[in-house]
Write an enzyme that holds these catalytic residues in place. Structure first.
Site, PDB file in Angstrom:
ATOM      1  N   CYS A  13      -1.860  -0.805   7.504  1.00 53.95           N
ATOM      2  CA  CYS A  13      -1.035   0.405   7.476  1.00 53.95           C
ATOM      3  C   CYS A  13      -1.067   1.140   8.808  1.00 53.95           C
ATOM      4  O   CYS A  13      -0.059   1.697   9.241  1.00 53.95           O
ATOM      5  CB  CYS A  13      -1.483   1.315   6.334  1.00 53.95           C
ATOM      6  SG  CYS A  13      -1.195   0.572   4.710  1.00 53.95           S
ATOM      7  N   GLU A  53       1.246   3.741   2.012  1.00 51.20           N
ATOM      8  CA  GLU A  53       1.915   4.017   3.281  1.00 51.20           C
ATOM      9  C   GLU A  53       3.072   3.053   3.519  1.00 51.20           C
ATOM     10  O   GLU A  53       4.137   3.450   4.001  1.00 51.20           O
ATOM     11  CB  GLU A  53       0.922   3.896   4.453  1.00 51.20           C
ATOM     12  CG  GLU A  53      -0.228   4.865   4.404  1.00 51.20           C
ATOM     13  CD  GLU A  53      -1.466   4.304   3.712  1.00 51.20           C
ATOM     14  OE1 GLU A  53      -2.564   4.823   4.000  1.00 51.20           O
ATOM     15  OE2 GLU A  53      -1.346   3.373   2.897  1.00 51.20           O
ATOM     16  N   HIS A 107       0.859  -1.184   0.000  1.00 56.10           N
ATOM     17  CA  HIS A 107       0.000   0.000   0.000  1.00 56.10           C
ATOM     18  C   HIS A 107       0.898   1.238   0.000  1.00 56.10           C
ATOM     19  O   HIS A 107       2.090   1.151   0.317  1.00 56.10           O
ATOM     20  CB  HIS A 107      -0.897   0.001   1.228  1.00 56.10           C
ATOM     21  CG  HIS A 107      -1.898  -1.106   1.228  1.00 56.10           C
ATOM     22  ND1 HIS A 107      -2.932  -1.156   2.137  1.00 56.10           N
ATOM     23  CD2 HIS A 107      -2.045  -2.216   0.446  1.00 56.10           C
ATOM     24  CE1 HIS A 107      -3.665  -2.235   1.919  1.00 56.10           C
ATOM     25  NE2 HIS A 107      -3.146  -2.890   0.898  1.00 56.10           N
ATOM     26  N   CYS A 118      -5.602   1.747   6.243  1.00 59.37           N
ATOM     27  CA  CYS A 118      -6.292   0.493   6.553  1.00 59.37           C
ATOM     28  C   CYS A 118      -5.678  -0.080   7.840  1.00 59.37           C
ATOM     29  O   CYS A 118      -4.719   0.472   8.382  1.00 59.37           O
ATOM     30  CB  CYS A 118      -6.134  -0.491   5.395  1.00 59.37           C
ATOM     31  SG  CYS A 118      -4.459  -1.141   5.206  1.00 59.37           S
TER      32      CYS A 118
END
Length: 173
Positions: A121, A85, A83, A118
């Site tokens: 993360c 991040e 992701h 999420c």
């Protein structure tokens, strides 16, 4: 399915466009400037076809120095953990040479991300050493946008299938 390599290596790098778009020397002093960059990374990632609409950036808090950016790279690099991040954390930790961004000799760091993190993360954020997280869209915003995108995609697929059926009825191959 045959597994080819018993000792795989994971290699993560930015897509080629990053150094064309990112001004690594510029200080980013305001929350707005920092968030604009995270959103610009997300937008560029989609427009260049290198991933989904999620971008992130890590800055030194006081100086505004950009340490890293991250973009959704899940599909591009075949890794569900990449992701925006996560990529930003990995790149920042490599740049500063530490597994944590709050090591004693390092300045404070902040994460700016285009969307609310999420669970994966968010958990990583707690371990990363960043002292502050700022996000743009909420998860609810992203869910609504995703459902609209899925709905639009389904509508386009149905229209395409409908045209194909109509072409077949008209005698086209």
């Amino acid at each position: 399915m045959k597994l080819e390599n018993q000792n795989p290596v994971v290699h993560i790098e930015y897509p080629p466009w990053v150094n064309e778009v990112i001004d690594w020397e510029r200080p980013y002093h305001s929350d707005e400037d920092r968030m604009r960059l995270a959103i610009a990374v997300a937008k560029e990632n989609v427009e260049r076809g290198t991933g989904g609409p999620f971008g992130a950036a890590i800055f030194e808090t006081l100086s505004g120095r950009l340490v890293s950016v991250g973009m959704n790279s899940v599909v591009r690099l075949n890794n569900c953990t990449l992701h925006g991040e996560m990529v930003a954390f990995m790149m920042a930790q490599q740049r500063v040479g530490s597994y944590t961004l709050n090591a004693p000799m390092l300045p404070r760091h902040e994460l700016y991300t285009s969307c609310e993190p999420c669970a994966m993360c968010l958990g990583t954020t707690l371990w990363s050493g960043v002292q502050r997280v700022v996000y743009g869209a909420t998860r609810e915003d992203a869910t609504i946008l995703n459902s609209r995108a899925v709905s639009n995609k389904k509508r386009q697929d149905l229209q395409r299938l409908s045209r194909q059926k109509s072409d077949k009825r008209a005698g086209s191959p």
